[in-house]
Design a protein around this motif. Structure first.
Motif, mmCIF file in Angstrom:
data_model
loop_
_atom_site.group_PDB
_atom_site.id
_atom_site.type_symbol
_atom_site.label_atom_id
_atom_site.label_comp_id
_atom_site.label_asym_id
_atom_site.label_seq_id
_atom_site.Cartn_x
_atom_site.Cartn_y
_atom_site.Cartn_z
ATOM 1 N N THR A 235 0.814 -1.219 0.000
ATOM 2 C CA THR A 235 0.000 0.000 0.000
ATOM 3 C C THR A 235 0.847 1.269 0.000
ATOM 4 N N CYS B 268 -0.061 3.076 -3.870
ATOM 5 C CA CYS B 268 -1.228 2.425 -4.459
ATOM 6 C C CYS B 268 -1.440 2.902 -5.898
ATOM 7 N N GLN C 157 -0.242 -5.555 -4.407
ATOM 8 C CA GLN C 157 -1.414 -4.769 -4.054
ATOM 9 C C GLN C 157 -2.694 -5.550 -4.316
#
Length: 242
Positions: free
Chosen positions: A48, A51, A59
């Motif tokens: 994260t 992102c 992710q």
């Protein structure tokens, strides 16, 4: 020949002075607990950190786990329980990581020890009790008196419900611990058996061992899921008092 139960043996890595007569040495169990926490935290942080709209593999894995836990909570406990999503998500990831780490070479399965799983189960019971008292105050005790119970049967039902409520910690602990012990012991026994065979005769058993290892990986994920979903069920029962 190695004992299949040796993999569950706890031994001290760092000797520490006793605290109030209790042994607080840093053991192999504590080491793998810490490694599980570090691995889970590192995975979440790395996945994260930056992102992307189109997620990369790391992710995507975290988002899949997050979405899976969210849908499970909504279907079992409803929207009212989503305020406690961080607890359920953390619990699920931690147990899942501990189970998987134990399947790795030279790994140690901390969830194979009842004392560890009982501590997790007791934490769940304490947590849902605090949530119930926070939501309903003294009215929380209604959970121990099912609706429609005849007045003459109330004292007995309250005792039974209290025992059932408190035994949740033990049932959670035994279910998780027993499954981890049984699966890992079976893997070890078959591995020892294969080690006694010649290369020619070991091909089929070795193939079976790989299949069994994949099955145990599935069981590890399933047991983490069951632990989390039962926690959601208990959470729903104290929020809606049923």
């Amino acid at each position: 020949m190695h004992n299949p139960l040796d993999q569950f043996r706890i031994y001290s890595l760092i000797n520490l002075p006793k605290l109030f007569g209790l042994n607080i040495d840093f053991s192999n169990s504590a080491l793998f607990m810490c490694l599980s926490i570090l691995f889970t935290g590192a995975l979440l942080l790395i996945s994260t950190h930056k992102c992307q709209f189109i997620p990369n593999k790391k992710q995507a894995v975290v988002e899949m786990l997050y979405s899976f836990t969210e849908k499970t909570m909504l279907s079992v406990a409803g929207e009212s329980a989503m305020a406690f999503f961080p607890f359920i998500f953390t619990l699920f990831l931690y147990i899942l990581t501990c189970n998987i780490v134990g399947l790795m070479p030279y790994g140690f399965t901390v969830t194979s020890h009842i004392i560890v799983t009982f501590a997790l189960g007791a934490m769940v019971v304490v947590f849902v009790t605090i949530v119930g008292i926070y939501k309903h105050g003294i009215g929380f005790i209604k959970i121990f008196n099912p609706p429609g119970t005849p007045s003459w049967l109330i004292p007995l039902m309250v005792i039974i419900e209290i025992i059932t409520y408190l035994s949740r910690a033990a049932t959670l602990a035994i279910r998780l611990g027993a499954n981890m012990i049984a699966g890992h012991t079976m893997l070890k026994v078959i591995a020892i058996f294969i080690a006694q065979l010649s290369i020619f005769f070991a091909v089929i058993p070795f193939t079976f061992l790989i299949t069994l290892h994949l099955l145990e990986l599935f069981v590890a994920a399933l047991q983490a899921y069951i632990f989390a979903i039962l926690t959601c069920v208990y959470l729903d029962s104290v929020i809606n008092l049923h």
